[in-house]
Design a protein around this motif. Structure first.
Motif, PDB file in Angstrom:
ATOM      1  N   LEU A 153      37.705 -47.312  40.882  1.00 44.84           N
ATOM      2  CA  LEU A 153      36.872 -46.776  39.959  1.00 44.84           C
ATOM      3  C   LEU A 153      37.595 -45.913  38.866  1.00 44.84           C
ATOM      4  O   LEU A 153      38.020 -44.759  39.240  1.00 44.84           O
ATOM      5  N   GLY A 155      36.589 -44.891  35.438  1.00 44.48           N
ATOM      6  CA  GLY A 155      36.171 -44.163  34.484  1.00 44.48           C
ATOM      7  C   GLY A 155      36.456 -44.491  33.076  1.00 44.48           C
ATOM      8  O   GLY A 155      37.420 -45.375  32.804  1.00 44.48           O
ATOM      9  N   SER A 156      35.509 -43.895  32.276  1.00 47.87           N
ATOM     10  CA  SER A 156      35.661 -44.223  30.866  1.00 47.87           C
ATOM     11  C   SER A 156      37.131 -44.056  30.178  1.00 47.87           C
ATOM     12  O   SER A 156      37.373 -44.691  29.183  1.00 47.87           O
ATOM     13  N   ALA A 160      38.685 -40.587  36.387  1.00 49.65           N
ATOM     14  CA  ALA A 160      37.891 -40.731  37.406  1.00 49.65           C
ATOM     15  C   ALA A 160      38.638 -40.134  38.671  1.00 49.65           C
ATOM     16  O   ALA A 160      39.983 -40.695  38.751  1.00 49.65           O
ATOM     17  N   VAL A 254      28.938 -40.790  44.644  1.00 48.68           N
ATOM     18  CA  VAL A 254      29.331 -42.309  44.892  1.00 48.68           C
ATOM     19  C   VAL A 254      29.121 -42.782  46.400  1.00 48.68           C
ATOM     20  O   VAL A 254      29.055 -43.905  46.550  1.00 48.68           O
TER      21      VAL A 254
ATOM     22  N   ASP B 132      29.336 -46.790  30.628  1.00 49.07           N
ATOM     23  CA  ASP B 132      29.404 -45.844  31.662  1.00 49.07           C
ATOM     24  C   ASP B 132      28.562 -44.569  31.542  1.00 49.07           C
ATOM     25  O   ASP B 132      29.213 -43.875  30.738  1.00 49.07           O
ATOM     26  N   VAL B 146      23.835 -43.418  38.510  1.00 49.42           N
ATOM     27  CA  VAL B 146      25.236 -43.593  37.994  1.00 49.42           C
ATOM     28  C   VAL B 146      25.517 -45.325  37.658  1.00 49.42           C
ATOM     29  O   VAL B 146      25.524 -46.059  38.644  1.00 49.42           O
ATOM     30  N   ILE B 148      28.250 -47.810  36.163  1.00 51.77           N
ATOM     31  CA  ILE B 148      29.671 -47.849  35.933  1.00 51.77           C
ATOM     32  C   ILE B 148      29.959 -49.457  35.423  1.00 51.77           C
ATOM     33  O   ILE B 148      29.660 -50.393  36.194  1.00 51.77           O
ATOM     34  N   LEU B 153      25.974 -48.252  40.237  1.00 47.96           N
ATOM     35  CA  LEU B 153      26.786 -47.927  41.510  1.00 47.96           C
ATOM     36  C   LEU B 153      25.883 -47.589  42.616  1.00 47.96           C
ATOM     37  O   LEU B 153      25.022 -46.593  42.680  1.00 47.96           O
ATOM     38  N   VAL B 254      33.393 -39.696  38.568  1.00 46.49           N
ATOM     39  CA  VAL B 254      33.265 -40.988  38.029  1.00 46.49           C
ATOM     40  C   VAL B 254      33.659 -41.064  36.381  1.00 46.49           C
ATOM     41  O   VAL B 254      33.560 -42.100  35.700  1.00 46.49           O
ATOM     42  N   PRO B 256      32.227 -40.523  33.308  1.00 39.28           N
ATOM     43  CA  PRO B 256      31.408 -41.509  32.489  1.00 39.28           C
ATOM     44  C   PRO B 256      31.419 -41.196  30.996  1.00 39.28           C
ATOM     45  O   PRO B 256      32.257 -40.185  30.557  1.00 39.28           O
TER      46      PRO B 256
END
Lengths: 313, 313
Positions: A153, A155-156, A160, A254, B132, B146, B148, B153, B254, B256
């Motif tokens: 994962l 992340g943007s 992440a 998550v 995201d 969430v 992604i 997710l 994560v 975002p």
């Protein structure tokens, strides 16, 4: 169909390189120096030269190579763009494209080093058998990697899994390296653990074997705790509380199957996973209880394994 | 290639159903009652009957239907298995298979209601333009989802996005509905906000318009804060602190692009997103700064939009 894939883990001092078969068996591995001169502009060409030389020596054709996975100590976007990497002197550019040009191999994947280590541990290490894991690496700092459905994962903005900077103490007044206060890294890194020990030895008047230790270290604290030292055990419980609380935050986002704990501090063994799990279970909601807490197994090779796995997907 | 897809959002009282074209334009929507008798065993057959009747009335053939997306108020695994859903009286079974059998439509996707609402907001609501996002829903409780890479997710046990149960106050002594203490939901749900207001009005002796309000509510607190009431502003700042801190934990996992805030409490508008962003930015590391904080837009329709989006992927 190729026969081999390459894992290349770029560190600040050395580059670790592994040659794997498609089952993930390590066939050969070696290191080269990370040349950081001139903004790190030689690093990728040094790597390409080393790969080409190895393939040549071993009589491996380019069509035998499935792909090259590369781990970088900085934030990386999914397309292989590095967003500045102070450790290597790099600015913003597409690492994957550069390596494609240098090697003639099309299938190049690039990931953050902590994330690829997590992927490696999922594939062949402590998290083997699971698809959704979070790795927590306790070294000089605290790093992490989130693997969901068997994939990193990202992340943007490639950040992440920066779980060392989750706030676990809302009252802390000392500042973390990241600029904020109360980060997990301030309490659970090798240096953070020692700092907390020094704090406790000053504020407490109780006797402790730790007062006699010449070089106070995370290892010394765990060793004394195992021998029943009261203050050392207070420190281990506190570490477990902070890590368990951070793991509970992570799980609420998550919901992984398992947490894999690695890095130098994890050499303490099951005393660590047991105490973290205890505080995790106390501080998590019912739907998220009963997670596995496992020790990492691949040590410094986790990165090359994860790099190889990236290109085998 | 089909022309329509269906979004079915199953709530504890009613089932909301939407008929969408493939661009995501809502062509028709209606509701049926959620029959919870006999362990909720009629719910899916009622839904199937309602869909078939609608298709019949509108002259839609089954081959015109791309798929059916369903949102369920409980944890759902990726394959469509519900892991007990107390709200509907359901045990463990595969909802997707059941709906396939009942409707003759193969492409059936099932998701948790909070997660599909987040997907809907990403697709056509407050998070439009991003892939995201994390949605935070502030209603009677605090829920979340969430998204992604444009997808939900789910987590290993369907409990990803349970962000209402992130611990934001390590000293709190009252117990949350989930059994632990200091959860975000205890401070940021509609009921939690009112509870905190009552606490403050008892402990503070300062004058406040809130003392004159007949029915203390989140809305009343925001209204008084906008008019400059000091204690109401203390409460808004505290809410912003807890939400901003939780968002910082979430981002460290994560990373975002944006947070989308929905639910009844979010009707307060930009005063809410502004104060949450303020505390987020204060409590997050450099690599994770500068996230967007947006208001949800689809209200109760977010679920049907997200359900439709699930089958269009």
């Amino acid at each position: 169909m190729g026969k081999y894939c390459m894992g290349v883990d770029v560190g600040g001092t050395t580059v670790k390189i592994g040659l794997f078969d498609t089952e993930g068996n390590l066939q050969d591995n070696w290191e080269i120096v990370t040349r950081k001169d001139e903004g790190g502009s030689y690093i990728l060409s040094d790597i390409a030269a080393s790969l080409l030389e190895k393939w040549n020596t071993m009589g491996i054709q380019k069509e035998d190579i499935i792909g090259i996975g590369i781990g970088i100590p900085g934030p990386i976007k999914e397309d292989g763009t590095v967003l500045k990497c102070a450790n290597l002197g790099w600015g913003v550019f597409n690492v994957a494209d550069e390596v494609r040009n240098l090697t003639g191999i099309d299938n190049v994947k690039v990931g953050n080093d902590a994330n690829v280590a997590a992927l490696g541990e999922m594939w062949k290490g402590g998290g083997k058998g699971y698809q959704d894991i979070v790795m927590i690496t306790l070294g000089t700092g605290v790093g992490g990697g989130v693997i969901i459905g068997g994939k990193i994962l990202t992340g943007s903005k490639g950040a992440a899994g920066e779980i060392g900077h989750i706030t676990v103490n809302y009252q802390e007044e000392d500042t973390c390296g990241c600029g904020k206060r109360g980060c997990l890294e301030q309490f659970a890194s090798a240096t953070g653990i020692v700092k907390e020990a020094k704090r406790l030895l000053i504020t407490s008047e109780k006797p402790s074997m730790l007062r006699e230790v010449q070089y106070l270290s995370a290892k010394a604290i765990f060793d004394c705790a195992k021998e029943g030292d009261e203050l050392a055990n207070v420190l281990v419980e506190q570490l477990g509380y902070y890590l368990g609380m951070a793991a509970s935050h992570i799980a609420a986002v998550v919901d992984p199957d398992a947490f894999v704990i690695g890095g130098g501090v994890s050499r303490a063994g099951e005393i660590l996973t047991t105490v973290v799990k205890k505080y995790y279970e106390q501080n998590t909601m019912f739907a998220l209880k009963n997670k596995e807490f496992l020790l990492a197994k691949l040590e410094n090779d986790a990165g090359i394994f994860g790099c190889a796995k990236m290109v085998l997907e």
